[in-house]
Design a protein around this motif. Structure first.
Motif, PDB file in Angstrom:
ATOM      1  N   ARG A  31       0.805  -1.221   0.000  1.00  0.00           N
ATOM      2  CA  ARG A  31       0.000   0.000   0.000  1.00  0.00           C
ATOM      3  C   ARG A  31       0.837   1.269   0.000  1.00  0.00           C
ATOM      4  O   ARG A  31       0.339   2.332  -0.379  1.00  0.00           O
ATOM      5  CB  ARG A  31      -0.966  -0.034   1.185  1.00  0.00           C
ATOM      6  CG  ARG A  31      -2.126  -1.001   0.923  1.00  0.00           C
ATOM      7  CD  ARG A  31      -2.804  -1.455   2.196  1.00  0.00           C
ATOM      8  NE  ARG A  31      -3.928  -2.337   1.871  1.00  0.00           N
ATOM      9  CZ  ARG A  31      -3.787  -3.624   1.543  1.00  0.00           C
ATOM     10  NH1 ARG A  31      -2.570  -4.158   1.498  1.00  0.00           N
ATOM     11  NH2 ARG A  31      -4.844  -4.380   1.268  1.00  0.00           N
ATOM     12  N   LEU A  32       2.087   1.198   0.440  1.00  0.00           N
ATOM     13  CA  LEU A  32       2.955   2.369   0.429  1.00  0.00           C
ATOM     14  C   LEU A  32       3.943   2.348  -0.744  1.00  0.00           C
ATOM     15  O   LEU A  32       4.788   3.231  -0.851  1.00  0.00           O
ATOM     16  CB  LEU A  32       3.727   2.462   1.749  1.00  0.00           C
ATOM     17  CG  LEU A  32       2.895   2.651   3.018  1.00  0.00           C
ATOM     18  CD1 LEU A  32       3.792   2.671   4.248  1.00  0.00           C
ATOM     19  CD2 LEU A  32       2.058   3.926   2.941  1.00  0.00           C
ATOM     20  N   GLY A  33       3.824   1.324  -1.587  1.00  0.00           N
ATOM     21  CA  GLY A  33       4.711   1.244  -2.738  1.00  0.00           C
ATOM     22  C   GLY A  33       6.161   0.978  -2.377  1.00  0.00           C
ATOM     23  O   GLY A  33       7.072   1.510  -3.022  1.00  0.00           O
ATOM     24  N   LEU A  34       6.380   0.129  -1.369  1.00  0.00           N
ATOM     25  CA  LEU A  34       7.735  -0.096  -0.855  1.00  0.00           C
ATOM     26  C   LEU A  34       8.296  -1.462  -1.230  1.00  0.00           C
ATOM     27  O   LEU A  34       9.361  -1.843  -0.745  1.00  0.00           O
ATOM     28  CB  LEU A  34       7.736   0.030   0.681  1.00  0.00           C
ATOM     29  CG  LEU A  34       7.210   1.346   1.254  1.00  0.00           C
ATOM     30  CD1 LEU A  34       7.281   1.308   2.781  1.00  0.00           C
ATOM     31  CD2 LEU A  34       7.994   2.527   0.707  1.00  0.00           C
ATOM     32  N   THR A  35       7.607  -2.188  -2.092  1.00  0.00           N
ATOM     33  CA  THR A  35       7.991  -3.570  -2.372  1.00  0.00           C
ATOM     34  C   THR A  35       9.445  -3.679  -2.821  1.00  0.00           C
ATOM     35  O   THR A  35      10.162  -4.610  -2.435  1.00  0.00           O
ATOM     36  CB  THR A  35       7.069  -4.174  -3.445  1.00  0.00           C
ATOM     37  OG1 THR A  35       5.718  -4.100  -2.976  1.00  0.00           O
ATOM     38  CG2 THR A  35       7.426  -5.627  -3.708  1.00  0.00           C
ATOM     39  N   ARG A  36       9.919  -2.742  -3.638  1.00  0.00           N
ATOM     40  CA  ARG A  36      11.289  -2.803  -4.142  1.00  0.00           C
ATOM     41  C   ARG A  36      12.262  -1.985  -3.301  1.00  0.00           C
ATOM     42  O   ARG A  36      13.459  -1.921  -3.629  1.00  0.00           O
ATOM     43  CB  ARG A  36      11.328  -2.308  -5.589  1.00  0.00           C
ATOM     44  CG  ARG A  36      10.515  -3.176  -6.543  1.00  0.00           C
ATOM     45  CD  ARG A  36      10.715  -2.761  -7.973  1.00  0.00           C
ATOM     46  NE  ARG A  36       9.965  -3.610  -8.890  1.00  0.00           N
ATOM     47  CZ  ARG A  36      10.028  -3.516 -10.214  1.00  0.00           C
ATOM     48  NH1 ARG A  36      10.811  -2.600 -10.779  1.00  0.00           N
ATOM     49  NH2 ARG A  36       9.318  -4.336 -10.980  1.00  0.00           N
ATOM     50  N   LEU A  37      11.775  -1.366  -2.246  1.00  0.00           N
ATOM     51  CA  LEU A  37      12.622  -0.473  -1.453  1.00  0.00           C
ATOM     52  C   LEU A  37      13.049  -1.072  -0.118  1.00  0.00           C
ATOM     53  O   LEU A  37      14.015  -0.585   0.489  1.00  0.00           O
ATOM     54  CB  LEU A  37      11.893   0.851  -1.203  1.00  0.00           C
ATOM     55  CG  LEU A  37      11.542   1.650  -2.457  1.00  0.00           C
ATOM     56  CD1 LEU A  37      10.789   2.915  -2.078  1.00  0.00           C
ATOM     57  CD2 LEU A  37      12.810   1.997  -3.239  1.00  0.00           C
TER      58      LEU A  37
END
Length: 269
Positions: free
Chosen positions: A209-215
């Protein structure tokens, strides 16, 4: 049930605890107690909008079904964690989603486990997972040693269980407090922390939901596995309700309802 271990921690005779388990006493249906949930711990429990007075998530939905089967309809409310714990300590409400700790056992009665949270180290995607945490299993003695020297995000006011709390107190790692797991995940993604201690389902929910999958990266091996309970202050006299709640949760596990509720909540439905 808490069983013999809890009796020993409470310095109560084992026979007395056995008697309590066999003879819980009648449940009062006249005034069901208020049950509070963390308002900012998705997907376990959260306030879906600033205007909402109804909690969402795994724990509220499991509890609602258990109470329905018990014939009770208590008020269930989301609340800031500090406020929920203050209400529990004062005997004004029960709290659902609580870990057992030695200090809490001195004051509160607990249900049997209704769920388990796996606490993991989350680090920036550019960092290397410590070797001791790189596989799902390993030597217990290596777990906290892997954290030494790290600056880790934790949520203000939360206990992470006796073992992790003791590791923090001993200086095994440096804790930096924030208001939520989401804030800690964003700090990790931005390189402002070496890592954070985050629950497995919480990390997956926030990554998406925060767009952190690659981070960010979640270390495969958990730092701790923490059973989660419903609890009341001991003076509130809710042991009978807790034993009936345990029976309802067991029934839900047996007929598949528990699994279906968890899956639905994880999908945000």
């Amino acid at each position: 049930m808490l069983g013999l271990a809890a009796c020993l921690l409470l310095a109560a005779p084992a026979g007395q605890c056995a008697d309590d388990a066999r003879q819980p006493g009648p449940i009062s249906h006249s005034a069901p107690p208020t049950i509070l949930f963390d308002e900012d711990q998705p997907p376990y429990a959260y306030r879906p909008s600033s205007e909402s007075q109804q909690p969402r998530g795994i724990y509220p939905e499991l509890a609602a079904e258990a109470f329905r089967r018990m014939g009770l309809h208590p008020a269930m409310e989301p609340a800031p964690w500090a406020r929920a714990m203050a209400a529990l300590d004062a005997g004004r409400a029960g709290v659902c989603g609580l870990y057992v700790t030695g200090q809490r056992l001195l004051r509160h009665d607990f249900s049997s486990p209704m769920f388990e949270e796996h606490l993991h180290l989350v680090i920036p995607a550019s960092a290397t997972v410590p070797a001791a945490l790189a596989t799902p299993t390993g030597a217990a003695s290596d777990t906290f040693a892997a954290l030494r020297g790290m600056r880790l995000g934790v949520v203000r006011g939360w206990s992470y269980g006796d073992a992790l709390d003791a590791a923090r107190a001993s200086g095994a790692f440096t804790a930096e407090e924030a208001g939520s797991e989401a804030q800690n995940m964003l700090k990790v993604a931005g390189g402002r922390l070496d890592g954070a201690i985050v629950s497995r389902e919480g990390a997956a929910w926030l990554q998406e939901r925060l767009g952190l999958t690659r981070l960010v990266t979640v270390a495969p091996r958990p730092l701790a596995v923490m059973p989660v309970h419903l609890a009341f202050r001991r003076q509130a006299g809710q042991r009978a309700l807790l034993r009936a709640f345990d029976a309802a949760i067991r029934e839900m596990r047996a007929d598949g309802t528990h699994r279906r509720i968890v899956e639905r909540a994880l999908n945000g439905q």
